[in-house]
Design a protein around this motif. Structure first.
Motif, PDB file in Angstrom:
ATOM      1  N   VAL A   1      -4.197   2.281   7.131  1.00 32.67           N
ATOM      2  CA  VAL A   1      -5.389   0.856   7.525  1.00 32.67           C
ATOM      3  C   VAL A   1      -5.778  -0.152   6.238  1.00 32.67           C
ATOM      4  CG1 VAL A   1      -7.537   1.356   8.244  1.00 32.67           C
ATOM      5  CG2 VAL A   1      -6.354   3.166   9.610  1.00 32.67           C
ATOM      6  N   LEU A   2      -5.593   0.734   4.985  1.00 40.71           N
ATOM      7  CA  LEU A   2      -6.282  -0.035   4.257  1.00 40.71           C
ATOM      8  C   LEU A   2      -4.938  -1.685   4.202  1.00 40.71           C
ATOM      9  CD1 LEU A   2      -7.977   1.960   2.039  1.00 40.71           C
ATOM     10  CD2 LEU A   2      -8.675   0.704   3.807  1.00 40.71           C
ATOM     11  N   SER A   3      -3.946  -0.811   3.492  1.00 40.95           N
ATOM     12  CA  SER A   3      -2.811  -1.945   3.519  1.00 40.95           C
ATOM     13  C   SER A   3      -2.630  -2.547   4.778  1.00 40.95           C
ATOM     14  CB  SER A   3      -1.638  -1.687   3.227  1.00 40.95           C
ATOM     15  OG  SER A   3      -0.645  -1.837   3.392  1.00 40.95           O
ATOM     16  N   ASP A   4      -2.834  -2.464   6.152  1.00 43.93           N
ATOM     17  CA  ASP A   4      -2.489  -3.174   7.580  1.00 43.93           C
ATOM     18  C   ASP A   4      -3.779  -4.379   7.350  1.00 43.93           C
ATOM     19  OD1 ASP A   4      -2.283  -4.223   9.800  1.00 43.93           O
ATOM     20  OD2 ASP A   4      -4.105  -3.169  10.451  1.00 43.93           O
ATOM     21  N   LEU A   5      -5.212  -3.695   6.954  1.00 47.54           N
ATOM     22  CA  LEU A   5      -6.407  -4.996   6.549  1.00 47.54           C
ATOM     23  C   LEU A   5      -6.053  -6.086   5.500  1.00 47.54           C
ATOM     24  CD1 LEU A   5      -9.153  -1.969   7.029  1.00 47.54           C
ATOM     25  CD2 LEU A   5      -8.671  -4.134   8.729  1.00 47.54           C
ATOM     26  N   LEU A   6      -5.754  -5.428   4.488  1.00 44.05           N
ATOM     27  CA  LEU A   6      -5.343  -6.385   3.577  1.00 44.05           C
ATOM     28  C   LEU A   6      -3.759  -7.693   4.105  1.00 44.05           C
ATOM     29  CD1 LEU A   6      -4.590  -4.110   0.372  1.00 44.05           C
ATOM     30  CD2 LEU A   6      -7.348  -5.261   0.737  1.00 44.05           C
ATOM     31  N   GLY A   7      -3.163  -6.582   5.042  1.00 42.07           N
ATOM     32  CA  GLY A   7      -1.785  -8.018   5.326  1.00 42.07           C
ATOM     33  C   GLY A   7      -3.214  -8.250   6.020  1.00 42.07           C
ATOM     34  N   ARG A   8      -3.994  -8.520   7.209  1.00 43.22           N
ATOM     35  CA  ARG A   8      -4.107  -9.232   8.044  1.00 43.22           C
ATOM     36  C   ARG A   8      -4.855 -10.847   7.087  1.00 43.22           C
ATOM     37  NH1 ARG A   8      -7.691  -5.421  13.072  1.00 43.22           N
ATOM     38  NH2 ARG A   8      -5.669  -4.563  12.959  1.00 43.22           N
ATOM     39  N   VAL A   9      -4.900 -10.106   6.245  1.00 43.31           N
ATOM     40  CA  VAL A   9      -6.272 -11.767   5.012  1.00 43.31           C
ATOM     41  C   VAL A   9      -5.230 -11.957   4.605  1.00 43.31           C
ATOM     42  CG1 VAL A   9      -8.197 -11.050   5.494  1.00 43.31           C
ATOM     43  CG2 VAL A   9      -7.507  -9.748   3.987  1.00 43.31           C
ATOM     44  N   GLY A  10      -4.094 -11.632   4.587  1.00 44.59           N
ATOM     45  CA  GLY A  10      -2.960 -11.994   2.924  1.00 44.59           C
ATOM     46  C   GLY A  10      -2.718 -10.962   1.919  1.00 44.59           C
ATOM     47  N   ALA A  11      -3.976 -10.378   1.725  1.00 44.44           N
ATOM     48  CA  ALA A  11      -4.399 -10.226   0.298  1.00 44.44           C
ATOM     49  C   ALA A  11      -4.006  -9.221  -0.310  1.00 44.44           C
ATOM     50  CB  ALA A  11      -5.738  -9.695   1.082  1.00 44.44           C
ATOM     51  N   LYS A  12      -2.118  -8.712   0.089  1.00 43.97           N
ATOM     52  CA  LYS A  12      -1.369  -7.581  -0.468  1.00 43.97           C
ATOM     53  C   LYS A  12      -1.374  -7.570  -1.568  1.00 43.97           C
ATOM     54  CE  LYS A  12       0.449  -5.314   4.037  1.00 43.97           C
ATOM     55  NZ  LYS A  12       1.812  -4.749   4.302  1.00 43.97           N
ATOM     56  N   ASP A  13      -0.927  -9.108  -2.118  1.00 43.42           N
ATOM     57  CA  ASP A  13      -0.417  -9.260  -3.129  1.00 43.42           C
ATOM     58  C   ASP A  13      -1.806  -9.215  -4.829  1.00 43.42           C
ATOM     59  OD1 ASP A  13       2.113  -9.362  -2.550  1.00 43.42           O
ATOM     60  OD2 ASP A  13       1.857 -11.825  -3.067  1.00 43.42           O
ATOM     61  N   THR A  14      -2.547  -9.528  -4.361  1.00 39.00           N
ATOM     62  CA  THR A  14      -4.015  -9.474  -4.887  1.00 39.00           C
ATOM     63  C   THR A  14      -4.311  -8.143  -5.436  1.00 39.00           C
ATOM     64  OG1 THR A  14      -4.837 -11.563  -3.733  1.00 39.00           O
ATOM     65  CG2 THR A  14      -6.865 -10.631  -5.287  1.00 39.00           C
ATOM     66  N   PHE A  15      -4.696  -7.037  -4.172  1.00 34.44           N
ATOM     67  CA  PHE A  15      -5.486  -6.251  -4.021  1.00 34.44           C
ATOM     68  C   PHE A  15      -3.702  -4.521  -3.244  1.00 34.44           C
ATOM     69  CE2 PHE A  15      -8.372  -8.877  -2.271  1.00 34.44           C
ATOM     70  CZ  PHE A  15      -9.327  -9.070  -3.570  1.00 34.44           C
ATOM     71  N   GLY A  16      -2.706  -5.016  -3.839  1.00 35.00           N
ATOM     72  CA  GLY A  16      -1.942  -4.062  -3.399  1.00 35.00           C
ATOM     73  C   GLY A  16      -1.240  -3.966  -4.407  1.00 35.00           C
TER      74      GLY A  16
END
Length: 189
Positions: free
Chosen positions: A40-55
């Motif tokens: 769920v958290l990864s999906d939320l980050l993916g929705r705003v294109g923030a996986k690189d910053t926070f992933g």
């Protein structure tokens, strides 16, 4: 769902109850050790294109989750930069100990809930029971909530702290509301 970058390295996501239902998770189920929570958290980050910053590319990510009125929650993602010689912060799970308050009259219960609402207090747990000697309010507060308990001390007396007292209250009292501040408090000015 409301997503805003407070800074380039801090993301705030506010989810209402309907958002959590859509994501098939509740505030109480959020636990980073659980694979569904991580998805769920990864999906939320993916929705705003923030996986690189926070992933996976971030040195470390601090994730904070706080409940909101109405059954939703606010999630903060903060990307931490670690030096080579620094150790990452250890993850600590906050265990909230419930406190049971005896409140004598319905008027005092309403006054207490109105005061909590006016102060913007947000206990994680706020259950109301009717008992032989009045009412019992089971409250558990996060370490960030510095206002709930002092307000409740003004309107009631402490019966006890811990799961034994809250379990006894649940067993012997009549449940009026599992979320007194959310359900009853919304009608108070």
């Amino acid at each position: 769902m409301n997503m805003t970058f407070e800074t380039p390295r801090r993301l705030r996501i506010e989810l209402n109850k309907a958002d959590l239902v859509q994501l098939d998770i509740t505030y109480d189920q959020i636990d980073y050790r659980d694979s569904h929570t991580r998805e769920v958290l990864s999906d939320l980050l993916g929705r705003v294109g923030a996986k690189d910053t926070f992933g996976s590319r971030a040195d470390r990510t601090l994730i904070e989750v706080y409940p909101t009125d109405g059954g939703g929650c606010v999630i903060y993602f903060t990307a931490l930069q670690m030096g080579e010689d620094e150790r990452p912060p250890r993850m600590r799970k906050l265990i909230l100990e419930p406190t049971v308050f005896r409140i004598g009259t319905a008027g005092d219960v309403l006054s207490a809930l109105a005061a909590l609402k006016a102060a913007g207090a947000r206990p994680v747990r706020c259950e109301l029971y009717q008992s032989d000697d009045g009412y019992r309010l089971v409250s558990a507060c996060s370490s960030a909530d510095k206002t709930s308990e002092p307000i409740l001390y003004e309107y009631g007396t402490v019966v006890g702290r811990g799961s034994i007292y809250s379990s006894a209250t649940a067993e012997h009292g009549k449940l009026i509301s599992a979320d007194a501040l959310g359900e009853i408090g919304r009608f108070l000015n």
